[in-house]
Each structure stands twice: as C-alpha cells, then as structure tokens.
Scaffold this motif. Structure first.
Motif, PDB file in Angstrom:
ATOM      1  N   THR A  18       0.835  -1.208   0.000  1.00 58.89           N
ATOM      2  CA  THR A  18       0.000   0.000   0.000  1.00 58.89           C
ATOM      3  C   THR A  18       0.872   1.261   0.000  1.00 58.89           C
ATOM      4  O   THR A  18       0.589   2.224  -0.721  1.00 58.89           O
ATOM      5  CB  THR A  18      -0.950  -0.040   1.219  1.00 58.89           C
ATOM      6  OG1 THR A  18      -1.745  -1.229   1.104  1.00 58.89           O
ATOM      7  CG2 THR A  18      -1.856   1.157   1.263  1.00 58.89           C
ATOM      8  N   ASP A  40      -8.058  -4.322  -2.359  1.00 54.58           N
ATOM      9  CA  ASP A  40      -7.870  -4.980  -1.066  1.00 54.58           C
ATOM     10  C   ASP A  40      -9.098  -4.767  -0.187  1.00 54.58           C
ATOM     11  O   ASP A  40      -9.438  -3.620   0.117  1.00 54.58           O
ATOM     12  CB  ASP A  40      -6.629  -4.382  -0.381  1.00 54.58           C
ATOM     13  CG  ASP A  40      -6.291  -5.095   0.918  1.00 54.58           C
ATOM     14  OD1 ASP A  40      -7.090  -5.948   1.372  1.00 54.58           O
ATOM     15  OD2 ASP A  40      -5.231  -4.787   1.489  1.00 54.58           O
ATOM     16  N   SER A  44      -7.148  -0.309   2.871  1.00 55.85           N
ATOM     17  CA  SER A  44      -6.208   0.642   3.500  1.00 55.85           C
ATOM     18  C   SER A  44      -5.968   1.868   2.633  1.00 55.85           C
ATOM     19  O   SER A  44      -5.884   2.980   3.137  1.00 55.85           O
ATOM     20  CB  SER A  44      -4.849  -0.002   3.796  1.00 55.85           C
ATOM     21  OG  SER A  44      -4.884  -1.379   3.733  1.00 55.85           O
ATOM     22  N   ASP A  86      -3.680  -1.578  -5.915  1.00 57.09           N
ATOM     23  CA  ASP A  86      -3.159  -2.095  -4.640  1.00 57.09           C
ATOM     24  C   ASP A  86      -3.879  -3.402  -4.321  1.00 57.09           C
ATOM     25  O   ASP A  86      -5.107  -3.432  -4.264  1.00 57.09           O
ATOM     26  CB  ASP A  86      -3.416  -1.060  -3.527  1.00 57.09           C
ATOM     27  CG  ASP A  86      -2.813  -1.488  -2.198  1.00 57.09           C
ATOM     28  OD1 ASP A  86      -1.751  -2.148  -2.196  1.00 57.09           O
ATOM     29  OD2 ASP A  86      -3.400  -1.146  -1.144  1.00 57.09           O
TER      30      ASP A  86
HETATM   31 MG   LIG Z   1      -1.843  -3.089   1.990  1.00 57.38          MG
END
Ligand SMILES: [Mg+2]
Ligand SMILES: Nc1ncnc2c1ncn2[C@@H]1O[C@H](COP(=O)(O)OP(=O)(O)OP(=O)(O)O)[C@@H](O)[C@H]1O
Length: 212
Positions: A18, A40, A44, A86
């Motif tokens: 990230t 994800d 995050s 990500d």
């Molecule tokens: Mg991450």
C-alpha cells in the motif's frame, strides 16, 4: 494509447504494497492523470485517501469488487495515463488472479532479508503461470525498508536470483516520512521538505520503471 496498468502484489502481508502503491501513484500523478484502484478488502489505501479529504494531493482512489475488477481496470486505462492497483496479501483469490492477468507491470515489494524473500517465493510461480495468459507481463521486485546499514547480504543476492524476475535498482529506504505521510493522509511529496529524501527515491523508482 491505453494507460499503463501497474499492480502492486505480494502474498506476504506488510511488505509495503500500500505504501508503494500510493507514493508511486502520487509521483505518477505529477506526470499525467493517474487512477488508483483499491483491490484490497482491508481498504487501506481508500482509508488513506479518505484522510486526505479534499486537499486534492492524492490521486483519485476507487474501491473495486471482484466481479468488476477487469472492467474497471480496462475503463481506468482508457481514461488515465496510469492505473495503479493495490492488492491484498494473497495470490490465491480470483480477484488477484484477474488483476495479474489484466496489467502490464507487477511490482513486488520485498523487505531485504532472505527470510522475507523466501516467504515471497510463491510469486515466482504465479508470475510464470500468469505469463501463459498475459505474455507481455513485466515483473520487478522492489526492495523496501532498506536501511543504510544493510548492504545486501550474499544470501539476499542468492535469494533474489531465485525469483526469476529482476529487482529494480531503485528501492525504498526505511523512513519516518512514509509513516508520517500515511498518518497525515498525504504522500511523501505532500510532506514538503520532510518528505524530500523519500520523494527523491520514489522519483528514481518511477524513472527506472518508465524506462524499463
Ligand atoms: Mg496493503
Ligand atoms: N519504506 C518504509 N519506511 C518506513 N515504514 C514503512 C515503509 N514501507 C512500509 N512501511 C510501514 O510498514 C507498514 C506496512 O506497510 P503497508 O501497509 O504498505 O504494507 P502492505 O504490504 O500493504 O500490508 P498488507 O499486506 O496488510 O496490505 C505500515 O505501517 C507502513 O507505514
């Protein structure tokens, strides 16, 4: 020409996916229009972007679901010069498989210890298998959290050679700036002089990547 699609992957948790995705995207955004896709479920990078509010310092971040990730990558690449994805810490979901099949470049952040590298070895098989369907796929390891004491050990060089894809010469050092940027909802570029050294190494990484 469709935009360059870059995914940040590693099935090991906490290797800096990230952190790399966001700072890379922030640096790319300074060059041309950039979109971040958050694949994800921990979200995050979406939370990071939400912290930045309306300051406009971070590129746009959109969460994607498994059933539309392929379409969203294609759509993103039509509208933006760069798309950065990500990924969650796994290689075994359909989501991550779909992402790997639909990008131009994989970046694999790895901490500079042989133990961490061995824990990331599944990626070698995953890249090999993905290239059956996506033969143009480029893959690079990115050493993350280097500190100035660690000249890479012989063991680390041997472990890197086993990866079957190269490491970029440019890596990221362990720096408070990466953590501060996350807490402050910005990138290392947005930290001004506090982020200067970090931004400098992200720039070197981007230049190497764009020339690869
Ligand atoms: Mg991450
Ligand atoms: N170069 C760096 N210098 C200092 N801290 C770093 C660096 N890279 C990552 N970190 C810190 O390490 C932690 C893990 O990083 P990050 O969340 O980017 O990993 P991740 O691979 O995305 O994790 P996950 O697998 O859970 O998604 C975070 O607290 C982050 O701020």
């Amino acid at each position: 020409m469709p935009g360059l699609r870059i995914a940040v992957v590693n099935q090991k948790g906490g290797t800096g996916k990230t952190t790399l995705a966001l700072n890379l995207a922030a640096g790319l955004q300074r060059r041309a229009s950039t979109l971040v896709l958050d694949a994800d479920p921990q979200a995050s990078i979406s939370q990071w972007a939400a912290l930045s509010g309306k300051s406009g310092q971070l590129p746009a971040v959109q969460a994607v679901a498994q059933d539309d990730v392929c379409a969203r990558i294609a759509q993103g690449a039509r509208g933006h010069r760069y798309v950065v994805i990500d990924c969650p810490p796994t290689l075994r979901t359909t989501m991550v498989g779909d992402v790997m099949n639909n990008v131009d470049v994989l970046l694999v952040p790895i901490q500079p210890s042989p133990v961490d590298l061995w824990a990331s070895m599944d990626i070698t098989t995953a890249v090999h298998n993905t290239r059956q369907r996506n033969p143009q796929l480029k893959a690079f390891a990115v050493l993350n959290q280097l500190d100035n004491r660690n000249v890479l050990s012989r063991l680390m060089h041997e472990a890197l050679a086993e990866l079957e894809f190269p490491a970029l010469r440019a890596g990221l050092a362990r720096r408070a700036a990466y953590r501060s940027a996350a807490v402050e909802g910005t990138s290392v570029y947005g930290l001004g002089h506090r982020g200067k050294a970090a931004a400098h190494e992200v720039e070197a990484l981007i230049e190497e990547l764009l020339q690869s």
